[in-house]
Design an enzyme around this catalytic site. Structure first.
Site, PDB file in Angstrom:
ATOM      1  N   GLU A 451       8.006   5.292   3.114  1.00 27.28           N
ATOM      2  CA  GLU A 451       8.929   4.518   3.944  1.00 27.28           C
ATOM      3  C   GLU A 451       9.678   3.500   3.091  1.00 27.28           C
ATOM      4  OE1 GLU A 451       8.580   0.867   7.137  1.00 27.28           O
ATOM      5  OE2 GLU A 451       6.791   1.899   6.407  1.00 27.28           O
ATOM      6  N   ASP A 524       3.979   1.379   5.584  1.00 24.97           N
ATOM      7  CA  ASP A 524       3.408   0.032   5.586  1.00 24.97           C
ATOM      8  C   ASP A 524       2.287  -0.069   6.616  1.00 24.97           C
ATOM      9  OD1 ASP A 524       6.571  -1.669   5.012  1.00 24.97           O
ATOM     10  OD2 ASP A 524       5.064  -0.856   3.615  1.00 24.97           O
ATOM     11  N   ASP A 526       1.848  -2.023   8.908  1.00 16.59           N
ATOM     12  CA  ASP A 526       2.249  -2.930   9.995  1.00 16.59           C
ATOM     13  C   ASP A 526       2.784  -2.115  11.169  1.00 16.59           C
ATOM     14  OD1 ASP A 526       5.432  -3.988   8.483  1.00 16.59           O
ATOM     15  OD2 ASP A 526       4.666  -2.024   9.112  1.00 16.59           O
ATOM     16  N   ASP A 528       5.865  -1.576  12.284  1.00 19.39           N
ATOM     17  CA  ASP A 528       6.962  -0.657  11.952  1.00 19.39           C
ATOM     18  C   ASP A 528       6.446   0.588  11.246  1.00 19.39           C
ATOM     19  OD1 ASP A 528       9.003  -1.958  13.111  1.00 19.39           O
ATOM     20  OD2 ASP A 528       9.733  -2.941  11.275  1.00 19.39           O
TER      21      ASP A 528
END
Ligand code: 0RA
Length: 659
Positions: A451, A524, A526, A528
């Protein structure tokens, strides 16, 4: 019945033609009735004639196609065709065409001469021929009329569209008559004795009708030469008084000479083969010569008309020659594989000319012959004639067969080369941003789908380029659930993924073609990241499910924390790990929480996430992917609250998956 607009050319001509045909037919029927009932009614005949001329002058395009250069020459061909008919009937040897300085043209032949005797309508037959539409039928000179073919509108059309026309006929006497715009200026007169027979027609195309009134030397000379080739032995002379040029065309060897001419300068394998015969009332003539080139040049004619759209004579010829050569090959060669028509026709030069009693033409330009009796006639004459020739000329026949086999080999090689190029191209069109690995052993190759460009950049530096490939993708890939496959395949990120994996998609997906043994989603840790991971899982679940079923799909696990005590560094991949670690290390530790891959330098990324020695990979199961797929609609749906809840739960779930 008639349309007024002249803009929609093609279809309108068709309609007009149709209208004209039915009109002509009913007119003809009417007149035939007239002839019977008022045989000697001179006035009635006169009125009809005027009607015919007016009809032609009002709509010339309907009779001669156009009032441009083609239509202009059409007038000349109409007369020449009539003379050719006379020659085909066996009464005419010589046709002389003159292009005069005053813009007129004349055609003189040594045929029997147009009949001058009194006709039923109380006029000389000659006058009927020159003033009545389709009067030809009454004076039918039997079969194979060229003038019954494509041109075939009759001399009255030429007359109607000429400013003036003069006719001279030599039969028992010399006759003369002159016309203006289709109408006789004076009755037919005897002007002298005749020691010969023949017809002379001189006409000046009407400037009121034609946009172009100058005959072209090129067009006229080319067609006359063609006619001379197609009708052996007829002498066609051309005089151009405007430029003082003269040509004579006469070919005793007919279409064989035509083929010889077409092959001038080319290496040939044998002398021209000439075949002819008659079957089903169709006269067939074929001239064939193979060259040592790759060029196929076969010209097809029906009643002297160049049928560029082909038709039944073309298919008959192709079938016949293919059959003959294959038959010969089978008989004389061991392990002979039948050749295709295309292999046989490579390097072939031929002229196929048929004369058909009632030719039928179709197609866009009315140059496709459709009479079915022609196919069988040409096929059988070409097959038996060709086979016989091959048997009598085995040396040359072998050369021909060899050429055909070479053509096939070249064709097969070309096909293989094309396929190879295609395959290579498929391989080469890997996405530009893919940093591929060097290993050719699929079982050790890995693809990291990363990503973000910056994380992608770090991963490229961190990786072991021998077996690890990196494909960075931009933040949000398309929502495949909403998009459907076609739209999904237009998405750059999806396209890049499909191309990199190299095994197709959906029903075409072929697991054996997958270019990597592991496909690793690296996002990641997180919200997102979770979102993008879900999108990717959904995509793989829907379009590359076998990849998951085979256990090829993984999720990378970057650490959540970096713990430093003195010079020692530890990584924790979950909150529990962090707790354990802190318990072990006691106090005086530095804790760093990673929010994204971008916070790690390449070395750290390698150590924690990519190095097979240390990393954690989660193998994706179909259940995982299915869950992602099911949850997808919530994630992408309109319900903001449901979405918020899902994301929170889902990120927790990801953490739970960690170990
Ligand atoms: C109708 C019947 C006959 C000959 C011709 C037409 C004829 C027309 C043209 C047009 C140009 N040259 C032509 N030559 C002949 C046969 C007449 C008979 O039987 O004698």
């Amino acid at each position: 019945m008639k349309t007024s607009s002249r803009t929609a050319k093609k279809s309108e001509v068709g309609l007009d033609e149709f209208a004209a045909k039915s009109e002509r037919k009913s007119e003809k029927e009417d007149k035939e009735n007239d002839v019977e009932s008022k045989e000697s009614d001179y006035t009635a005949g006169q009125i009809e004639v005027l009607g015919d001329i007016e009809a032609v002058r009002k709509r010339p395009g309907m009779y001669i196609g156009s009032v441009g250069i083609r239509g202009l020459h059409h007038l000349l061909w109409e007369i020449v065709d009539n003379s050719i008919d006379e020659a085909l009937a066996g009464y005419c040897r010589r046709i002389k065409v003159t292009l005069h300085r005053d813009g007129s043209a004349s055609v003189e032949d040594d045929g029997r001469g147009i009949p001058t005797e009194m006709h039923e309508l109380g006029k000389p037959a000659l006058e009927i021929v020159l003033t009545k539409l389709h009067a030809g039928g009454k004076f039918d000179r039997k079969a194979y009329r060229v003038s019954g073919g494509l041109h075939g509108v009759g001399l009255s059309v030429v007359n109607a569209l000429s400013e003036w026309l003069e006719v001279r006929v030599w039969r028992s006497k010399e006759y003369y008559q002159k016309y203006r715009r289709g109408k006789p200026v004076e009755p037919l007169k005897v002007v002298g004795e005749a020691d010969r027979t023949g017809t002379y027609i001189r006409f000046k195309p009407d400037e009121e009708i034609f946009e172009v009134t100058e005959f072209s030397w090129e067009i006229v000379s080319q067609r006359l030469r063609e006619l001379a080739y197609l009708n052996r032995g007829i002498k066609l002379e051309l005089y151009d008084e405007r430029k003082g040029e003269k040509r004579t065309y006469c070919y005793e060897d007919g279409i064989a000479g035509f083929v010889k001419k077409l092959n001038t300068g080319k290496p040939t394998l044998h002398d021209v083969i000439y075949l002819s015969g008659e079957k089903n009332g169709v006269i067939v003539e074929v001239a064939v010569q193979f060259t040592d080139t790759e060029i196929e040049k076969v010209l097809y004619f029906a009643n002297n008309i160049n049928t560029v759209e082909g038709g039944t004579h073309a298919s008959g010829f192709k079938a016949g020659i293919t059959r003959a050569i294959n038959e010969f090959g089978k008989k004389h060669l061991k392990k002979f594989k039948p050749l295709s028509g295309a292999d046989i026709r490579e390097g072939l030069t031929a002229v196929v000319s048929v004369k058909v009693p009632e030719p039928q033409f179709e197609g866009q330009t009315k140059t496709k012959l459709t009479n079915s009796e022609v196919r069988t006639a040409v096929d059988s004459i070409v097959y038996s004639g060709m086979l016989e020739w091959l048997e009598e000329h085995t040396g040359e026949a072998m050369k021909i067969i060899e050429k055909c086999i070479m053509a096939r080999k070249a064709r097969e090689a070309a096909r293989r080369a094309r396929e190879l190029v295609k395959k290579k191209r498929e391989g080469i069109t890997l996405p530009g941003k893919l940093a591929d690995c060097s290993s050719r052993r699929p079982e050790e190759r890995e693809l990291f789908i990363v990503e973000g460009e910056s994380a992608g950049g770090s991963a490229k530096q961190a990786r072991d380029r021998r077996f690890q490939a990196i494909l960075p993708i931009r933040g949000k890939i398309i929502n495949v659930e909403k998009a459907g496959m076609n739209k999904a395949m237009k998405n750059e990120e999806i396209k890049a993924i499909v191309a990199a994996i190299g095994a197709g998609i959906s029903r075409d997906f072929d697991i054996t073609k997958v270019r990597y043994r592991r496909v690793i989603i690296m996002t990641d840790a997180d919200v997102d990241g979770a979102h993008i991971r879900t999108l990717l899982l959904t995509f793989f679940y829907r379009y590359m499910r076998p990849l998951i079923e085979s256990g090829y799909l993984y999720i990378a696990q970057p650490p959540l924390y970096r713990i430093k005590k003195g010079k020692k560094v530890y990584y924790a991949y979950s909150d529990r790990e962090l707790e354990d670690c802190l318990n072990r290390l006691g106090d005086k530790v530095e804790i760093q929480r990673y929010k994204g891959l971008g916070e790690m330098n390449p070395e750290q990324l390698w150590e924690t996430t990519m190095n097979p020695e240390n990393r954690y990979l989660i193998q994706v199961t179909v259940e995982d992917a299915k869950k992602a797929d099911e949850l997808f609609s919530i994630l992408m749906g309109e319900d903001v609250e449901a979405r918020r809840k899902f994301i929170i739960e889902h990120s927790r779930e990801v953490k739970n998956l960690d170990i």
